[in-house]
Write an enzyme that holds these catalytic residues in place. Structure first.
Site, short mmCIF file in Angstrom:
data_model
loop_
_atom_site.label_atom_id
_atom_site.label_comp_id
_atom_site.label_asym_id
_atom_site.label_seq_id
_atom_site.Cartn_x
_atom_site.Cartn_y
_atom_site.Cartn_z
N TYR A 192 1.00 -1.50 -0.04
CA TYR A 192 -0.26 0.03 0.01
C TYR A 192 0.84 1.21 -0.04
O TYR A 192 0.49 2.29 -0.72
CB TYR A 192 -0.89 0.10 1.41
CG TYR A 192 -1.91 1.06 1.25
CD1 TYR A 192 -3.02 1.04 0.57
CD2 TYR A 192 -1.53 2.15 2.29
CE1 TYR A 192 -4.13 2.21 0.80
CE2 TYR A 192 -2.53 3.16 2.35
CZ TYR A 192 -3.59 3.12 1.49
OH TYR A 192 -4.69 4.34 1.66
N LYS B 294 1.12 4.30 -2.89
CA LYS B 294 0.67 5.46 -2.49
C LYS B 294 1.56 6.28 -2.97
O LYS B 294 1.75 7.63 -3.32
CB LYS B 294 0.13 5.63 -1.21
CG LYS B 294 -1.19 4.85 -0.91
CD LYS B 294 -2.14 5.50 -1.84
CE LYS B 294 -3.75 4.93 -1.46
NZ LYS B 294 -4.68 5.50 -2.47
P1 NAP Z 1 -13.56 2.13 0.82
O1 NAP Z 1 -14.65 2.90 1.86
O2 NAP Z 1 -13.06 0.86 1.23
O3 NAP Z 1 -14.19 2.49 -0.59
C1 NAP Z 1 -13.33 2.22 -1.43
C2 NAP Z 1 -13.91 2.65 -2.89
O4 NAP Z 1 -13.51 2.24 -3.96
C3 NAP Z 1 -15.39 1.65 -3.08
O5 NAP Z 1 -16.09 2.73 -3.79
C4 NAP Z 1 -15.26 0.57 -4.12
O6 NAP Z 1 -16.07 0.22 -4.89
C5 NAP Z 1 -13.86 1.31 -4.87
N1 NAP Z 1 -13.24 0.57 -5.48
C6 NAP Z 1 -12.01 -0.59 -4.77
N2 NAP Z 1 -11.38 -0.99 -5.98
C7 NAP Z 1 -11.89 -0.64 -7.16
C8 NAP Z 1 -11.66 -0.93 -8.33
N3 NAP Z 1 -10.81 -1.82 -8.85
N4 NAP Z 1 -12.15 -0.10 -9.33
C9 NAP Z 1 -13.22 0.82 -9.04
N5 NAP Z 1 -13.39 0.97 -8.01
C10 NAP Z 1 -12.74 0.33 -6.84
O7 NAP Z 1 -12.17 3.27 1.05
P2 NAP Z 1 -11.71 4.77 1.46
O8 NAP Z 1 -11.23 4.65 2.90
O9 NAP Z 1 -12.91 5.67 1.46
O10 NAP Z 1 -10.55 5.15 0.59
C11 NAP Z 1 -10.82 5.88 -0.34
C12 NAP Z 1 -9.38 6.45 -1.19
O11 NAP Z 1 -8.69 7.06 0.15
C13 NAP Z 1 -8.44 5.25 -1.09
O12 NAP Z 1 -7.59 5.40 -2.39
C14 NAP Z 1 -7.61 5.15 -0.09
O13 NAP Z 1 -6.32 4.37 -0.20
C15 NAP Z 1 -7.58 6.42 0.40
N6 NAP Z 1 -7.10 6.72 1.89
C16 NAP Z 1 -7.95 6.42 2.76
C17 NAP Z 1 -7.58 6.47 3.99
C18 NAP Z 1 -8.61 6.13 5.26
O14 NAP Z 1 -8.22 6.28 6.44
N7 NAP Z 1 -9.81 5.73 4.95
C19 NAP Z 1 -6.55 7.00 4.44
C20 NAP Z 1 -5.53 7.54 3.32
C21 NAP Z 1 -5.95 7.47 2.19
P3 NAP Z 1 -17.26 -0.81 -4.43
O15 NAP Z 1 -18.03 -0.19 -3.29
O16 NAP Z 1 -17.97 -1.19 -5.52
O17 NAP Z 1 -16.40 -2.06 -3.97
#
Ligand code: NAP
Length: 248
Positions: free
Chosen positions: A156, A160
């Site tokens: 990861y 990133k």
């Molecule tokens: P999440 O709640 O797990 O949601 C992930 C989203 O990505 C869902 O809409 C999922 O679609 C979609 N997805 C996953 N794989 C995909 C693919 N191959 N093609 C198209 N869509 C895909 O994640 P989140 O926490 O909101 O994270 C969003 C972004 O922020 C990510 O890039 C993550 O690395 C980044 N981020 C998150 C955090 C944190 O603390 N949460 C911190 C830093 C960065 P489905 O619903 O259809 O599965």
């Protein structure tokens, strides 16, 4: 003030979590939003209906953006349906955490594909359309794990950190065409991605965050929509950290 009137925005992974909040905020600003998802069609459709109920415009498109046909299909849908793309938010992401000794090569490849390859593929397809219009705003969602590194996340963190390099390289490449490319690096935000962390780890993490709390999905959406707006037209190649001070 409506910031995104007449703008067409694609948000990858917008069915849940951070992507959903970004889609809602762009739509609130007047953008027509394409809500991408991979599996969760019902959740994506809910986001679309929420936008429409509030007087906005949106549609959903299912595609695995880590695959060439998925990313190209998504961008083609947007340009065929709406004639252009003004804003691309590369948000789709996943984790497959483990210590390196227990992490398989498949865990590595799969996370790189969903997080980094998708960002490159969607950007490549969208830049073609943006260049024609001489306008574009690309915002990539990276993470402080790509800046600080995080034990148990070699895959990861690498994906990133890769997004940060990609952001800066592409910013240089397309700047002459009035396309900006920036990234937002969230710290810890409570979503499905982080909901399985054990209670004691959550408590310990909180103690290390100078602002004393986890981020909300809206905290990340505010930074993203700023970089996607014309208020940020002189900002490119920038990594905006949204982490309550954790990484400083
Ligand atoms: P999440 O709640 O797990 O949601 C992930 C989203 O990505 C869902 O809409 C999922 O679609 C979609 N997805 C996953 N794989 C995909 C693919 N191959 N093609 C198209 N869509 C895909 O994640 P989140 O926490 O909101 O994270 C969003 C972004 O922020 C990510 O890039 C993550 O690395 C980044 N981020 C998150 C955090 C944190 O603390 N949460 C911190 C830093 C960065 P489905 O619903 O259809 O599965």
């Amino acid at each position: 003030m409506v910031q995104f009137a007449e703008k067409i925005a694609v948000v990858t992974g917008a069915s849940r979590g951070i992507g959903r909040a970004i889609a809602l905020e762009l739509a609130q600003g007047g953008a027509t939003v394409i809500v991408n998802y991979q599996k969760n069609a019902a959740a994506a459709e809910e986001v679309v209906q929420q936008i429409i109920a509030a007087g906005g415009s949106a549609s959903s498109f299912g595609a695995d953006v880590g695959l060439e046909e998925g990313a190209n299909g998504l961008i083609k849908y947007a340009t065929d349906t709406y004639g252009k793309i003004d804003i691309l938010v590369n948000n789709a992401g996943t984790t497959r955490d483990n210590v390196i000794m227990l992490m398989s090569a498949d865990d590595f490849d799969s996370v790189m594909q969903t997080n980094l390859r998708s960002t490159w593929l969607c950007s490549k397809a969208a830049v073609r359309a943006m260049m024609r219009k001489r306008y574009g705003r690309i915002v990539n969602i990276t993470s402080i794990s790509g800046i600080m590194g995080n034990g148990g996340q070699t895959n990861y963190s690498a994906s990133k950190a890769g997004i940060i390099g990609l952001t800066k390289a592409l910013a240089r490449e397309v700047s002459a065409r009035n396309i900006t490319v920036n990234a937002v690096a969230p710290g810890f935000v409570m979503t499905d991605l982080t909901s399985s962390l054990p209670e004691d780890m959550l408590k310990k993490l909180n103690e290390n965050i100078p602002l004393g709390r986890w981020g909300s999905v809206e905290d990340v959406a505010h930074a993203t929509t700023f970089l996607a707006s014309d208020a940020a037209s002189y900002i490119t190649g920038h990594i905006l950290v949204v982490d309550g001070g954790l990484a400083m």
